[in-house]
Design an enzyme around this catalytic site. Structure first.
Site, PDB file in Angstrom:
ATOM      1  N   ARG A  47       0.803  -1.221   0.000  1.00 53.27           N
ATOM      2  CA  ARG A  47       0.000   0.000   0.000  1.00 53.27           C
ATOM      3  C   ARG A  47       0.840   1.277   0.000  1.00 53.27           C
ATOM      4  NH1 ARG A  47      -4.955   0.767   2.320  1.00 53.27           N
ATOM      5  NH2 ARG A  47      -3.989   2.169   3.807  1.00 53.27           N
ATOM      6  N   CYS A  49      11.972  32.373  22.950  1.00 52.09           N
ATOM      7  CA  CYS A  49      11.798  30.946  23.271  1.00 52.09           C
ATOM      8  C   CYS A  49      11.748  30.783  24.782  1.00 52.09           C
ATOM      9  CB  CYS A  49      12.953  30.132  22.688  1.00 52.09           C
ATOM     10  SG  CYS A  49      12.984  28.434  23.307  1.00 52.09           S
ATOM     11  N   CYS A  75      14.960  28.737  26.130  1.00 53.46           N
ATOM     12  CA  CYS A  75      16.345  29.196  26.017  1.00 53.46           C
ATOM     13  C   CYS A  75      16.824  29.788  27.355  1.00 53.46           C
ATOM     14  CB  CYS A  75      16.458  30.253  24.914  1.00 53.46           C
ATOM     15  SG  CYS A  75      16.631  29.581  23.246  1.00 53.46           S
ATOM     16  N   ASN A  84       6.681  22.027  34.820  1.00 53.04           N
ATOM     17  CA  ASN A  84       5.897  22.486  33.677  1.00 53.04           C
ATOM     18  C   ASN A  84       4.924  23.584  34.116  1.00 53.04           C
ATOM     19  OD1 ASN A  84       4.165  22.688  31.412  1.00 53.04           O
ATOM     20  ND2 ASN A  84       4.567  20.553  30.876  1.00 53.04           N
ATOM     21  N   HIS A 132      19.334  26.370  21.183  1.00 52.43           N
ATOM     22  CA  HIS A 132      17.999  26.273  20.596  1.00 52.43           C
ATOM     23  C   HIS A 132      17.977  25.409  19.338  1.00 52.43           C
ATOM     24  CE1 HIS A 132      13.934  27.912  19.931  1.00 52.43           C
ATOM     25  NE2 HIS A 132      14.243  27.972  18.658  1.00 52.43           N
ATOM     26  N   ASN A 146       8.468  14.558  22.294  1.00 49.34           N
ATOM     27  CA  ASN A 146       7.736  14.751  21.042  1.00 49.34           C
ATOM     28  C   ASN A 146       8.607  15.656  20.190  1.00 49.34           C
ATOM     29  OD1 ASN A 146       5.543  13.403  22.152  1.00 49.34           O
ATOM     30  ND2 ASN A 146       4.586  15.286  22.864  1.00 49.34           N
ATOM     31  N   GLY A 198       3.165  17.898  16.196  1.00 48.82           N
ATOM     32  CA  GLY A 198       2.536  19.035  16.863  1.00 48.82           C
ATOM     33  C   GLY A 198       3.450  19.879  17.726  1.00 48.82           C
ATOM     34  N   SER A 203       5.921  22.830  17.849  1.00 49.46           N
ATOM     35  CA  SER A 203       6.384  23.937  17.008  1.00 49.46           C
ATOM     36  C   SER A 203       7.714  24.497  17.500  1.00 49.46           C
ATOM     37  CB  SER A 203       5.327  25.034  16.981  1.00 49.46           C
ATOM     38  OG  SER A 203       4.929  25.324  18.304  1.00 49.46           O
ATOM     39  N   HIS A 255      13.443  23.812  20.159  1.00 47.07           N
ATOM     40  CA  HIS A 255      14.430  23.722  21.249  1.00 47.07           C
ATOM     41  C   HIS A 255      14.418  22.285  21.801  1.00 47.07           C
ATOM     42  CE1 HIS A 255      16.848  26.036  24.313  1.00 47.07           C
ATOM     43  NE2 HIS A 255      16.912  24.781  24.700  1.00 47.07           N
ATOM     44  N   HIS A 301      14.030  19.286  23.788  1.00 46.09           N
ATOM     45  CA  HIS A 301      13.485  19.074  25.139  1.00 46.09           C
ATOM     46  C   HIS A 301      12.558  17.868  25.170  1.00 46.09           C
ATOM     47  CE1 HIS A 301      10.083  21.142  23.268  1.00 46.09           C
ATOM     48  NE2 HIS A 301       9.325  20.751  24.267  1.00 46.09           N
ATOM     49  N   GLN A 325       9.670  15.700  28.109  1.00 49.44           N
ATOM     50  CA  GLN A 325       8.737  15.967  29.207  1.00 49.44           C
ATOM     51  C   GLN A 325       8.681  14.783  30.154  1.00 49.44           C
ATOM     52  OE1 GLN A 325       5.058  18.115  28.216  1.00 49.44           O
ATOM     53  NE2 GLN A 325       5.622  17.747  26.097  1.00 49.44           N
ATOM     54  N   HIS A 368       9.776   3.308  28.157  1.00 43.83           N
ATOM     55  CA  HIS A 368       8.834   2.331  28.713  1.00 43.83           C
ATOM     56  C   HIS A 368       9.371   1.875  30.062  1.00 43.83           C
ATOM     57  CE1 HIS A 368       6.574   1.375  24.822  1.00 43.83           C
ATOM     58  NE2 HIS A 368       7.491   2.273  24.486  1.00 43.83           N
ATOM     59  N   GLU A 392      -7.072   1.693  12.636  1.00 40.97           N
ATOM     60  CA  GLU A 392      -6.451   1.966  13.937  1.00 40.97           C
ATOM     61  C   GLU A 392      -7.456   2.580  14.918  1.00 40.97           C
ATOM     62  OE1 GLU A 392      -5.267   3.252  11.022  1.00 40.97           O
ATOM     63  OE2 GLU A 392      -3.537   1.947  10.625  1.00 40.97           O
TER      64      GLU A 392
END
Ligand SMILES: [Zn+2]
Length: 343
Positions: A20, A44, A47, A69, A107, A147, A153, A155, A158, A160, A162, A275, A310
Site C-alpha cells: 500500500r 523561546c 532558552c 511544567n 535552541h 515529542n 505538533g 512547534s 528547542h 526538550h 517531558q 517504557h 487503527e
C-alpha cells in the site's frame, strides 16, 4: 506483502500491507522542516535567561535543565474531591508532577546533533528524575517522553522532553507488564529477552549493538521506521542502569537519531517514550525497560494517518515492511549529514 504479525508486548496483531505504500496519495502533506534555526531565540521559553509565561526566568544553564511544567496536565493542586458520576461511570483524582527537560541550552540542537557525552547527560537526568519522582509516595509511574517535530505538533524546536509523574499508571505499560508476566508464567522465560534473541538471530533488522545496548526495528513494528533501543540486561527502570550502560544507551540514541536525519537529509520527527515499570514498590522484575521511537511519517512529508483500522478497528495497519525500513536505515552513514565533510 500481506500478513499479520503478532505484537507480543501489546498482545495484538499488526496487519502488514506493505504494497500500500506506493498507492497514489492526494491527501495532506507536511512541509519540510526548516533547518534555518538560530542558536538562541529571545522569544523561546526554553532558552537560557529567558522569561517563561508565568514570569519565572530560566537560569543561564549550560547542560541539561529541568523545571516544573508551567502548564501541567497533572499537578499537586488537583482538587481533593471529585464528583461521583452515576453508574457505569467512574472518576478519580488525577495528581502528580509534570516537568520539562531541556536537553541543551542551544535552541538549534537536536539529539542527533548532540555529542554522545551530551546525550549521556540527558540519560543521567532521566535516571535522576525517575529516582527522585518515583520515590514520592503519590507517584505510581514516571512517564518520560520526547515529542519532536511539527508532524507531531511540536512547534518549538528547542531540544526538550517531558516528564509526567502520576498517581496512575499508563495503559501501554500496563499491557506490556501483563504480557511479560504471562509469558514468564507460561514459558518460564523472559519475553523481552526472547525478542532480543530473535532480533539477533535474524540480524537484518538490527541497527546497533554493543556490550550493553541493542537497537532494532522490531519484527512487529507498527510505524514505518519504528525502532526499539534497549539495554540487554533486564531492568524495570532507567534509574537502575549503570554508568557504562547509560553511556552505551547514549551511543545507541546518537546512532539511531543520526540515521533518522540522514534518511531524508532533514530533521526527522518522532514520539519517543521511555517504557518503564510502575514505581509503587511492587514486584516488577518481569518488566524490561526500553525506549521506543514512533515516527509519524512514512515518506518525506507524508503522515501515517490513523484512521479506520487503527481508530475504528483498534488494530494497526502498517503500510511498510519492517525488513525494508530496517534495510534503509542500516544503509545510512552514522555521521550526521550536516557534519559530514564534503567528498
Ligand atoms: Zn530555545
Amino acid at each position: 506483502m500481506w500478513e499479520e504479525r503478532w505484537h507480543p508486548l501489546r498482545e495484538e496483531w499488526v496487519i502488514v500491507a506493505a504494497h500500500r505504500q506506493a498507492r497514489p496519495w492526494l491527501g495532506q502533506t507536511v512541509e519540510r522542516p526548516t533547518e534555518d534555526v538560530p542558536e538562541y531565540r529571545p522569544d523561546c521559553y526554553l532558552c537560557p535567561r529567558n522569561a517563561r509565561s508565568n514570569g519565572a526566568v530560566n537560569p543561564d544553564y549550560r547542560g541539561v535543565y529541568v523545571f516544573d511544567n508551567d502548564h501541567p496536565c497533572v499537578g499537586a493542586d488537583a482538587p481533593d474531591a471529585v464528583e461521583s458520576p452515576p453508574r457505569p461511570y467512574a472518576s478519580r483524582r488525577a495528581d502528580g508532577f509534570a516537568r520539562v527537560m531541556c536537553y541543551a541550552p542551544r535552541h538549534d540542537l537536536t539529539m542527533a546533533r548532540m555529542t554522545t557525552p551530551e546525550i549521556a547527560a540527558v540519560v543521567d537526568s532521566w535516571r535522576r528524575e525517575t529516582r527522585d519522582l518515583g520515590a514520592r509516595p503519590v507517584v505510581k509511574q514516571v512517564l518520560i517522553f520526547e515529542n519532536k517535530g511539527d508532524a507531531v505538533g511540536v512547534s518549538n524546536p528547542h531540544p526538550h522532553g517531558q516528564i509526567y509523574a502520576t498517581n496512575f499508571t499508563w495503559k501501554t505499560f500496563d499491557t506490556e507488564l501483563e504480557a511479560q508476566r504471562r509469558y514468564r508464567n507460561e514459558t518460564k522465560r523472559s519475553l523481552f529477552g526472547d525478542i532480543i534473541d530473535a532480533e539477533r538471530r535474524h540480524g537484518r533488522r538490527v541497527l546497533y549493538e554493543d556490550q550493553h545496548v541493542i537497537a532494532f526495528v522490531p519484527y512487529f513494528a507498527r510505524y514505518a521506521y519504528e525502532v526499539y533501543v534497549t539495554p540487554t540486561r533486564s531492568v524495570p527502570h532507567v534509574s537502575a542502569l549503570s554508568d557504562a550502560e547509560c553511556e552505551s544507551l547514549a551511543r545507541a540514541l546518537k546512532d539511531v537519531t543520526v540515521r533518522y536525519d540522514n534518511l531524508w537529509r532533514q530533521p526527522f520527527p518522532y514520539v519517543m517514550p521511555l517504557h518503564q515499570a510502575p514505581t509503587d514498590g511492587g514486584d516488577y522484575r518481569d518488566f524490561h525497560f526500553f525506549i521506543g521511537f514512533l515516527p509519524p511519517l512514512r515518506r518525506p512529508g507524508t503522515i501515517k494517518y490513523l484512521a479506520g483500522p487503527e481508530i475504528g478497528g483498534g488494530n494497526f495497519l502498517s503500510d511498510t515492511s519492517p525488513e525494508e525500513k530496517a534495510a534503509e536505515l542500516r544503509a545510512l552513514p552514522t555521521i550526521h549529514y550536516r557534519e559530514a565533510k564534503p567528498a
